[in-house]
Design an enzyme around this catalytic site. Sequence first.
Site, PDB file in Angstrom:
ATOM      1  N   ARG A 117       5.717  49.782  89.377  1.00 40.53           N
ATOM      2  CA  ARG A 117       5.352  48.454  89.179  1.00 40.53           C
ATOM      3  C   ARG A 117       6.372  47.488  89.436  1.00 40.53           C
ATOM      4  NH1 ARG A 117       3.033  51.609  84.581  1.00 40.53           N
ATOM      5  NH2 ARG A 117       0.714  50.979  84.435  1.00 40.53           N
ATOM      6  N   ASP A 146      -8.288  55.419  82.686  1.00 43.28           N
ATOM      7  CA  ASP A 146      -8.772  54.768  81.496  1.00 43.28           C
ATOM      8  C   ASP A 146     -10.217  53.985  81.571  1.00 43.28           C
ATOM      9  OD1 ASP A 146      -6.284  54.838  80.088  1.00 43.28           O
ATOM     10  OD2 ASP A 146      -5.367  53.338  81.296  1.00 43.28           O
ATOM     11  N   ARG A 188      -5.576  52.829  76.993  1.00 37.61           N
ATOM     12  CA  ARG A 188      -4.945  51.422  76.839  1.00 37.61           C
ATOM     13  C   ARG A 188      -5.904  50.842  75.725  1.00 37.61           C
ATOM     14  NH1 ARG A 188      -2.510  49.053  82.251  1.00 37.61           N
ATOM     15  NH2 ARG A 188      -4.630  49.173  83.108  1.00 37.61           N
ATOM     16  N   ALA A 248     -16.622  65.847  68.127  1.00 35.22           N
ATOM     17  CA  ALA A 248     -15.724  65.292  66.888  1.00 35.22           C
ATOM     18  C   ALA A 248     -16.537  64.820  65.864  1.00 35.22           C
ATOM     19  CB  ALA A 248     -15.027  64.443  67.455  1.00 35.22           C
TER      20      ALA A 248
HETATM   21  P1  ADP Z   1      -2.395  48.243  87.083  1.00 35.53           P
HETATM   22  O1  ADP Z   1      -2.639  47.762  88.147  1.00 35.53           O
HETATM   23  O2  ADP Z   1      -2.662  49.797  86.682  1.00 35.53           O
HETATM   24  O3  ADP Z   1      -3.117  47.543  85.993  1.00 35.53           O
HETATM   25  P2  ADP Z   1      -0.024  46.652  86.236  1.00 35.53           P
HETATM   26  O4  ADP Z   1      -0.753  45.789  85.373  1.00 35.53           O
HETATM   27  O5  ADP Z   1       1.218  47.208  85.797  1.00 35.53           O
HETATM   28  O6  ADP Z   1      -0.861  48.033  86.524  1.00 35.53           O
HETATM   29  O7  ADP Z   1       0.196  46.025  87.901  1.00 35.53           O
HETATM   30  C1  ADP Z   1       0.725  46.897  88.701  1.00 35.53           C
HETATM   31  C2  ADP Z   1       1.374  45.917  89.382  1.00 35.53           C
HETATM   32  O8  ADP Z   1       0.535  44.770  89.793  1.00 35.53           O
HETATM   33  C3  ADP Z   1       2.572  45.001  88.809  1.00 35.53           C
HETATM   34  O9  ADP Z   1       3.776  45.872  88.558  1.00 35.53           O
HETATM   35  C4  ADP Z   1       2.704  44.046  89.711  1.00 35.53           C
HETATM   36  O10 ADP Z   1       3.624  44.283  90.957  1.00 35.53           O
HETATM   37  C5  ADP Z   1       1.530  43.719  90.268  1.00 35.53           C
HETATM   38  N1  ADP Z   1       0.682  42.534  89.431  1.00 35.53           N
HETATM   39  C6  ADP Z   1       0.376  42.622  88.119  1.00 35.53           C
HETATM   40  N2  ADP Z   1      -0.302  41.573  87.818  1.00 35.53           N
HETATM   41  C7  ADP Z   1       0.095  40.612  88.546  1.00 35.53           C
HETATM   42  C8  ADP Z   1      -0.099  39.214  88.946  1.00 35.53           C
HETATM   43  N3  ADP Z   1      -0.776  38.594  87.906  1.00 35.53           N
HETATM   44  N4  ADP Z   1       0.427  38.806  89.861  1.00 35.53           N
HETATM   45  C9  ADP Z   1       0.697  39.303  90.928  1.00 35.53           C
HETATM   46  N5  ADP Z   1       0.960  40.714  91.004  1.00 35.53           N
HETATM   47  C10 ADP Z   1       0.649  41.108  89.700  1.00 35.53           C
END
Ligand code: ADP
Length: 347
Positions: free
Chosen positions: A100, A155, A199, A214
């Site tokens: 992240r 998820d 989630r 279940a």
């Molecule tokens: P997922 O992709 O599994 O939903 P996250 O929400 O943690 O996981 O997002 C992963 C990465 O994507 C973040 O650490 C960040 O680098 C980038 N990211 C998330 N939200 C934003 C946003 N609103 N704008 C730009 N980059 C974002």
Amino acid sequence: MRDREESCVRHLWRSYAVYNKKRVGEFGMKTIGVLTSGGDAPGMNAAIRAVVRAGLKQGMKVIGIRRGYSGLIHGDMIEMNARSVSDIIQRGGTMLYTARCDEFRYEEGLQKAKKVCQDVGIEGIVTIGGDGSFRGAADLSARGIPCVGVPGTIDNDITSTEYTIGYDTAMNTAVEMVDKLRDTAQSHDRCSVVEVMGRRAGHIALNTGIACGATFILVPEVPFSIDDIAQKMKQSQSTGKQHFIIVVAEGVGNVSEIAKEIEEKTGIEARASILGHVQRGGTPTVRDRVVASEMGYYAVELLSKGIGNRVVCMKDSKIVDYDIQEALGMKKSIDKRLYQIALDISF
Ligand code: ADP
């Protein structure tokens, strides 16, 4: 560390310049990147493999970016060839690692990433991840680096697609674990209250619950009352049922408290278990490998036509693509009929 990163970017830049002279394709992108971002999911490797091989097949150069957007900003990347992705299709996790990256949410981080892309010659990126990663992909697309998202999360909580890579494997893992818990619940006449991942969504819980028989499935999308659960359990007990499985989605709340309340209201010993990250690992199922291969391939087809700011999705069992913003605004709910079926046949 910084020197190593800079030298890595310099090296890629030099090889890009040499490659460009030898390039064969007549239109579209010459060099693309691929990264995995957010939570890992089984099948991500199959998607990486498909992106790399499809890109090479199109005559592109493919750069593997390590640790998601963090690796992009810091130039942590490696050129991929056909052999770079040998022997990974059957492995869980992601060979490119994932992370992240808060920096990427801000203009400065996005500009750094754009500069690295320009220096290295990356003209488009396939981002394998969840909704958060797609937001980042949209932001980078808006700054001139077209990105295509591929949904990878156990998820299945990405609203624009029926299916996400990793979902099937995670459910199979959860089912295997709940089956084991049933053995011990049966031996002790107990109630096993099992938390599965998801989630804020109940997809894993619903499918795992129905597949494990279940007695009750608790999901965030449907209100429930512990009194109703207790009443149903006592009714079943009166017909000779001696052990119980209750599957709880992580988005519902504290599973230990739920187990305690059930025990208090029924007098039946209830034990809470949290399956946790075990659901994120393991060998991907056939479904995850096949969908990952299809989606990865499709993403490269889009980039090869110069199309970015899209997310690859499944609709009516077919692979399609949507504008990222449009995709992020879509709604999806759990399968209410399946939920009702589960309720009706578990007593
Ligand atoms: P997922 O992709 O599994 O939903 P996250 O929400 O943690 O996981 O997002 C992963 C990465 O994507 C973040 O650490 C960040 O680098 C980038 N990211 C998330 N939200 C934003 C946003 N609103 N704008 C730009 N980059 C974002």
